[in-house]
Design a protein around this motif. Structure first.
Motif, mmCIF file in Angstrom:
data_model
loop_
_atom_site.group_PDB
_atom_site.id
_atom_site.type_symbol
_atom_site.label_atom_id
_atom_site.label_comp_id
_atom_site.label_asym_id
_atom_site.label_seq_id
_atom_site.Cartn_x
_atom_site.Cartn_y
_atom_site.Cartn_z
ATOM 1 N N ARG A 301 -60.232 63.189 -45.664
ATOM 2 C CA ARG A 301 -59.828 64.670 -45.649
ATOM 3 C C ARG A 301 -60.153 65.416 -44.532
ATOM 4 O O ARG A 301 -59.472 66.303 -44.101
ATOM 5 N N ILE A 302 -61.378 65.146 -43.872
ATOM 6 C CA ILE A 302 -61.697 65.759 -42.643
ATOM 7 C C ILE A 302 -60.811 65.569 -41.596
ATOM 8 O O ILE A 302 -60.437 66.412 -40.868
ATOM 9 N N LEU A 304 -57.696 64.822 -41.856
ATOM 10 C CA LEU A 304 -56.274 65.361 -41.936
ATOM 11 C C LEU A 304 -56.333 66.952 -41.662
ATOM 12 O O LEU A 304 -55.524 67.091 -40.790
ATOM 13 N N TYR A 305 -57.433 67.474 -42.186
ATOM 14 C CA TYR A 305 -57.487 69.052 -41.871
ATOM 15 C C TYR A 305 -57.356 69.315 -40.208
ATOM 16 O O TYR A 305 -57.159 70.244 -39.578
ATOM 17 N N ASN A 306 -58.253 68.259 -39.508
ATOM 18 C CA ASN A 306 -58.601 68.288 -38.163
ATOM 19 C C ASN A 306 -57.484 68.074 -37.346
ATOM 20 O O ASN A 306 -56.946 68.890 -36.349
ATOM 21 N N VAL A 308 -54.462 69.078 -38.302
ATOM 22 C CA VAL A 308 -53.678 70.548 -38.332
ATOM 23 C C VAL A 308 -54.084 71.475 -37.380
ATOM 24 O O VAL A 308 -53.517 71.958 -36.543
ATOM 25 N N ALA A 309 -55.475 71.400 -37.380
ATOM 26 C CA ALA A 309 -56.188 72.153 -36.387
ATOM 27 C C ALA A 309 -55.816 71.737 -34.829
ATOM 28 O O ALA A 309 -55.639 72.741 -34.049
ATOM 29 N N PHE A 424 -51.257 63.268 -38.612
ATOM 30 C CA PHE A 424 -51.347 64.064 -39.740
ATOM 31 C C PHE A 424 -50.436 63.276 -41.026
ATOM 32 O O PHE A 424 -51.197 63.127 -41.737
ATOM 33 N N TRP A 428 -52.134 61.535 -44.187
ATOM 34 C CA TRP A 428 -52.121 61.845 -45.567
ATOM 35 C C TRP A 428 -51.245 60.552 -46.599
ATOM 36 O O TRP A 428 -51.553 60.362 -47.737
#
Length: 456
Positions: A301-302, A304-306, A308-309, A424, A428
């Motif tokens: 999860r971390i 994936l969001y990372n 995106v950023a 990403f 996912w």
């Protein structure tokens, strides 16, 4: 339960090591593990400094050296390439020689590139000589792989995210430290040999402290079968791909940041040196945080969001480059460094968790499951670390081509943006898509309840 059983061999060998046993851990295992962690960090820190030495030395190399911007990017690419390749043998050296013994050897070997650079660092030296000496500096990149493999064996699964993040972050911080020292030397009017004169004795100190305070684990043995199993496992290569996006970015940008500032924005070496250390420093410091967040919320999860950023920050860099806006470019580049460091911690935490989940899926329990996870994750780490470091080569080559073709690094950032998008999608699809975790984790019909890959 008793603490670590001392060896009957000489050279600080520990015969019995079972960190998953809570009684063993409390009786002395944690104290021993932490002591080895701190001195492993020191040696790896010096190794990173030597590996990234040429990211600093090229700032000292003015027109009198006769090197073009493309030459300098090629030079740093070669250094990064060697550092990536040697990570594979360094991973297996821990089991062959012992973690303590190999730390002593690998730290002492750093004297070779440091002394060689001291000898040749002057105008009139041929570019081919600089390339050869730069290749020698690449061995500093191998220290990361052996250090991570060694520390992975000392800590229980529940502590690995924190321990590996701290170990790697303490090593990574060797990048901004050498850049800060270079800033002070440039500001004082000193030359590159002053920098090398500082690091040569530090290398000796690291080797002596490793000999005095570290231990070898007799339970860590080379397992060619584990290496083959790890190489055959798709997760090893998936994680290697994701690690290119995080660590490859960190090390590649560490080598390239100063050159981008001087070549694209016209900064002097001193002006560039005032800025280049900030990103690697923050990226190094936050790496343990990435491991801690992964321990708590799940590495997938971390990660994936990372990504995106990271993609968003890279998009802003493309915009800043097109507008030639240094006030926007520098802080966003620093943010990208921070995100690469955060992702370093989260992706590396995923590795032992993935193989532990596979062990549980096979119906293994307790120490048997932990041993299976350690066996494959330790072997996989060397391959993943090596492939991930190759990302640094790609970044420097991309910058080289971008400057040759467009006169700026903007074209390279467009490429990086597309790559982060691919990372990403892979994260996912493999680890977070509903149903994907179960499909990957279930190895038998009678498997016990298991970790979801989203939790690794």
């Amino acid at each position: 339960m008793t603490g670590p059983a001392p060896t009957r061999r000489s050279g600080r060998w520990i015969e019995r090591w079972d960190p998953e046993d809570e009684a063993f851990w409390q009786a002395g295992g944690e104290r021993v593990a932490r002591r080895n962690l701190w001195f492993s960090v020191l040696s790896e820190h010096i190794g990173f400094s030597v590996w990234t030495l040429w990211s600093v030395l090229v700032l000292f190399m003015g027109p009198e050296y006769g090197l073009t911007p493309a030459d300098k990017f090629l030079l740093t690419s070669v250094v990064t390439l060697v550092g990536a390749v040697v990570r594979v043998p360094y991973t297996f050296a821990v089991a062959l020689f012992g973690g303590r013994n190999w730390t002593i050897i690998s730290a002492s070997m750093l004297l070779v590139p440091a002394v060689a650079a001291f000898a040749v660092m002057e105008p009139g030296t041929s570019f081919s000589t600089f390339l050869l000496v730069g290749m020698l500096a690449g061995i500093g990149g191998g220290n990361f792989a052996s250090s991570m493999t060694n520390i992975n064996a000392f800590f229980p699964l529940r502590k690995k995210g924190w321990a590996l993040g701290l170990n790697a972050g303490g090593g990574n911080i060797g990048v901004p430290v050498i850049q800060l020292i270079a800033l002070a030397i440039i500001g004082a009017g000193g030359g590159p040999r002053v920098l090398l004169g500082i690091y040569i004795p530090l290398i000796v100190v690291a080797a002596v402290l490793a000999a005095s305070f570290m231990d070898n684990l007799a339970s860590v043995k080379n397992d060619t079968g584990a290496a083959k199993d790890a190489a055959r496992d798709a997760h090893t290569w998936i994680m290697a791909f994701l690690y290119i996006g995080t660590f490859g970015s960190f090390i590649g940008y560490s080598f390239a940041f100063g050159q981008v500032l001087t070549n694209q924005f016209g900064r002097t070496p001193l002006q560039a040196a005032y800025l280049t250390f900030i990103g690697p420093l923050l990226g190094s410091l936050i790496r343990p945080v990435g491991g801690w967040l992964a321990d708590r919320y799940g590495g997938a999860r971390i990660t994936l969001y990372n990504y995106v950023a990271m993609a968003a920050a890279t998009g802003l860099l493309v915009f800043a480059g097109m507008r030639k806006s240094l006030p926007l470019f520098v802080p966003v580049f620093v943010v990208l460094f921070v995100l690469s460091g955060l992702g370093n911690g989260s992706t590396y935490k995923m590795i032992p968790g993935i193989f532990q989940a596979k062990a549980v899926a096979k119906g293994l329990e307790g120490e048997e499951a932990a041993a299976y996870g350690r066996r494959l994750s330790g072997a996989a780490m060397g391959l993943i670390g090596a492939v991930g470091a190759l990302g640094g080569v790609g970044i420097n080559l991309a910058f080289r081509q971008s400057f040759l073709s467009y006169g700026s690094g903007t074209g390279a950032f467009v490429t990086f943006l597309a790559f982060y998008g691919a990372c990403f999608v892979v994260t996912w699809a493999v680890y977070l898509r509903r149903g994907a975790g179960e499909a990957h984790a279930t190895a038998s019909a009678d498997a016990k309840p298991q970790l979801s890959y989203a939790e690794v």
